[in-house]
Write a protein that holds these residues in place. Structure first.
Motif, short mmCIF file in Angstrom:
data_model
loop_
_atom_site.label_atom_id
_atom_site.label_comp_id
_atom_site.label_asym_id
_atom_site.label_seq_id
_atom_site.Cartn_x
_atom_site.Cartn_y
_atom_site.Cartn_z
N SER A 14 19.58 -6.06 -53.67
CA SER A 14 20.65 -6.51 -52.92
C SER A 14 20.47 -6.32 -51.51
N ASN A 15 19.33 -5.80 -51.34
CA ASN A 15 19.52 -5.18 -49.70
C ASN A 15 18.94 -6.48 -48.90
N ARG A 47 16.14 -1.19 -43.93
CA ARG A 47 16.43 -2.43 -44.72
C ARG A 47 17.63 -2.78 -45.25
N LEU A 66 19.36 2.62 -56.37
CA LEU A 66 18.73 2.02 -57.93
C LEU A 66 17.27 1.46 -57.50
N GLU A 67 16.38 2.33 -58.13
CA GLU A 67 14.86 2.04 -58.17
C GLU A 67 14.75 1.41 -59.57
N THR A 68 14.86 0.40 -60.02
CA THR A 68 14.74 -0.36 -61.27
C THR A 68 13.69 0.20 -62.24
N THR A 69 12.68 0.51 -61.79
CA THR A 69 11.71 1.20 -62.62
C THR A 69 11.60 2.55 -62.92
N ALA A 97 16.11 -8.00 -58.58
CA ALA A 97 14.85 -7.34 -57.95
C ALA A 97 13.61 -7.93 -58.74
N MET A 157 16.89 -13.13 -63.21
CA MET A 157 16.44 -14.07 -61.95
C MET A 157 15.07 -14.22 -62.46
N SER A 158 14.71 -15.40 -63.18
CA SER A 158 13.44 -15.75 -63.51
C SER A 158 12.82 -16.51 -62.58
N THR A 159 12.05 -17.62 -63.14
CA THR A 159 11.35 -18.47 -62.23
C THR A 159 10.69 -19.62 -62.95
N TRP A 211 12.79 -22.94 -55.10
CA TRP A 211 11.75 -22.14 -54.14
C TRP A 211 12.50 -21.88 -52.74
N VAL A 212 12.85 -20.60 -52.63
CA VAL A 212 13.54 -20.06 -51.51
C VAL A 212 12.90 -19.47 -50.47
P1 NDP Z 1 12.59 -10.71 -51.69
O1 NDP Z 1 11.33 -10.48 -51.62
O2 NDP Z 1 13.40 -11.33 -50.44
O3 NDP Z 1 13.46 -9.57 -52.32
C1 NDP Z 1 13.37 -8.68 -53.18
C2 NDP Z 1 14.18 -7.54 -53.55
O4 NDP Z 1 13.77 -6.85 -54.81
C3 NDP Z 1 14.20 -6.51 -52.56
O5 NDP Z 1 15.68 -6.21 -52.23
C4 NDP Z 1 13.45 -5.48 -52.78
O6 NDP Z 1 13.88 -4.31 -52.43
C5 NDP Z 1 13.72 -5.48 -54.34
N1 NDP Z 1 12.86 -4.65 -55.31
C6 NDP Z 1 11.46 -4.94 -55.35
N2 NDP Z 1 11.12 -3.99 -56.29
C7 NDP Z 1 12.12 -3.40 -56.57
C8 NDP Z 1 12.37 -2.07 -57.61
N3 NDP Z 1 11.32 -1.78 -58.09
N4 NDP Z 1 13.54 -1.50 -57.72
C9 NDP Z 1 14.50 -2.10 -56.88
N5 NDP Z 1 14.53 -3.11 -56.10
C10 NDP Z 1 13.28 -3.50 -55.97
O7 NDP Z 1 12.79 -11.66 -53.25
P2 NDP Z 1 13.72 -12.84 -53.32
O8 NDP Z 1 15.16 -12.70 -52.83
O9 NDP Z 1 12.82 -14.09 -53.15
O10 NDP Z 1 13.80 -12.82 -54.93
C11 NDP Z 1 14.73 -12.27 -55.76
C12 NDP Z 1 14.54 -12.65 -57.03
O11 NDP Z 1 14.34 -14.19 -57.47
C13 NDP Z 1 13.00 -12.08 -57.68
O12 NDP Z 1 13.26 -11.70 -59.02
C14 NDP Z 1 12.15 -13.38 -57.64
O13 NDP Z 1 11.24 -13.29 -58.65
C15 NDP Z 1 13.20 -14.58 -57.87
N6 NDP Z 1 12.70 -15.83 -57.39
C16 NDP Z 1 12.52 -16.10 -56.26
C17 NDP Z 1 12.05 -17.45 -55.54
C18 NDP Z 1 11.94 -17.56 -54.10
O14 NDP Z 1 11.33 -18.48 -53.85
N7 NDP Z 1 12.25 -16.97 -53.35
C19 NDP Z 1 11.56 -18.12 -56.66
C20 NDP Z 1 11.80 -18.13 -58.06
C21 NDP Z 1 12.25 -16.58 -58.35
P3 NDP Z 1 13.03 -3.55 -51.09
O15 NDP Z 1 13.70 -4.17 -49.76
O16 NDP Z 1 13.15 -1.91 -51.28
O17 NDP Z 1 11.55 -3.88 -51.19
#
Ligand code: NDP
Length: 257
Positions: A14-15, A47, A66-69, A97, A157-159, A211-212
């Motif tokens: 959520s950052n 960030r 929270l590191e989800t993995t 995430a 959050m899928s796609t 698509w965002v």
């Molecule tokens: P961003 O790349 O803008 O943000 C991704 C977020 O996920 C960041 O906060 C990142 O954190 C976090 N993240 C990645 N890996 C991990 C981890 N292992 N543990 C915790 N946090 C993690 O992506 P979007 O906002 O665009 O995407 C959000 C969701 O929406 C995703 O699941 C994506 O698949 C889905 N989605 C997005 C689309 C789009 O067009 N944007 C289309 C369809 C689906 P950090 O800053 O630390 O890297």
């Protein structure tokens, strides 16, 4: 049908991007949740600055590492959520995430495939598993009939890129093989969760945000993050058992898996 009041929600990743906008929209609601858990990998890092700024203005915003993995990180966050809720349940978990690295059939390595699978599928599975007791507490303690986000819900959050049926329409524009496979697996996880948690009354739905324009979606995307998330917020308010175990778009339409 309105969902009833969402008293607590947790968002992963959520950052920035969609996750950050979801947190903002929950905080800006006329009747905001009593607590919004905004989780990210590095709450002290550069960030997460915007998130920290929001927390300085909103006492109902709790930022958690929270590191989800990482199971230890997920367990530690779940303990903090439980403590902050002080005996209440958690209404909504949004597994947001995710990552989408470039990956073609020619370039994919075993490590590429597994890394993306771990973040996009194993992460949501671990987060949900650890928070399940709190979701059950919210569901069992609710007197609302049917399923809703005001009762208890898991939102993945899928796609559309994870939909096997829809793949022929846009494969060549988006040959992100590891991402597609991981999200198809997330869709299956959503279906399994919907079967497993049905009797508890926990709503389980996968959401395609469109698509965002985010780092993941790129500047070429169709939608601003504000447009997508305002749609998602409306969808969340109206989810019911009709959308249990299905994939819906940011506009509320059901997509084939
Ligand atoms: P961003 O790349 O803008 O943000 C991704 C977020 O996920 C960041 O906060 C990142 O954190 C976090 N993240 C990645 N890996 C991990 C981890 N292992 N543990 C915790 N946090 C993690 O992506 P979007 O906002 O665009 O995407 C959000 C969701 O929406 C995703 O699941 C994506 O698949 C889905 N989605 C997005 C689309 C789009 O067009 N944007 C289309 C369809 C689906 P950090 O800053 O630390 O890297």
């Amino acid at each position: 049908m309105a969902s009833g009041h969402i008293r607590s929600v947790l968002v992963t990743g959520s950052n920035r991007g969609i996750g950050l906008q979801l947190v903002k929209c929950f905080l800006e609601k006329p009747n905001p949740p009593q607590v919004v858990f905004a989780t990210c990998r590095d709450p002290e890092g550069a960030r997460a600055q915007e998130l920290r700024h929001l927390a300085s203005k909103h006492p109902n915003l709790a930022i958690l590492q929270l590191e989800t993995t990482d199971e230890a990180s997920v367990k530690a966050a779940a303990k903090k959520v439980e403590a902050r809720l002080g005996g209440a349940g958690l209404n909504v978990v949004i597994n947001n995430a995710g990552v989408m690295p470039p990956c073609t059939l020619e370039s994919a390595t075993a490590k590429d495939m597994l890394d993306v699978y771990t973040i996009n599928l194993v992460g949501p599975m671990l987060v949900t598993k650890e928070l399940l007791p709190l979701l059950k507490k919210a569901a069992h303690g609710s007197n609302q009939k049917g399923m809703s986000c005001g009762k208890a819900a898991i939102i993945n959050m899928s796609t559309v890129l994870g939909s096997i049926e829809k793949t022929p329409e846009h494969y060549f524009a988006f040959p992100v093989v590891s991402y597609r496979c991981s999200k198809a697996a997330l869709n299956m996880l959503t279906k399994c969760q919907s079967m497993g948690y049905k009797d508890d009354g926990i709503l389980c739905t996968a959401v395609h945000p469109g698509w965002v324009k985010t780092e993941l979606g790129s500047e070429q995307a169709d939608l601003t993050v504000e447009e997508s998330v305002s749609g998602i917020m409306k969808v969340l308010c109206n989810l019911s058992e009709k959308q249990h175990g299905v994939l819906v778009t940011w506009e509320g339409n059901v997509l084939p898996w």
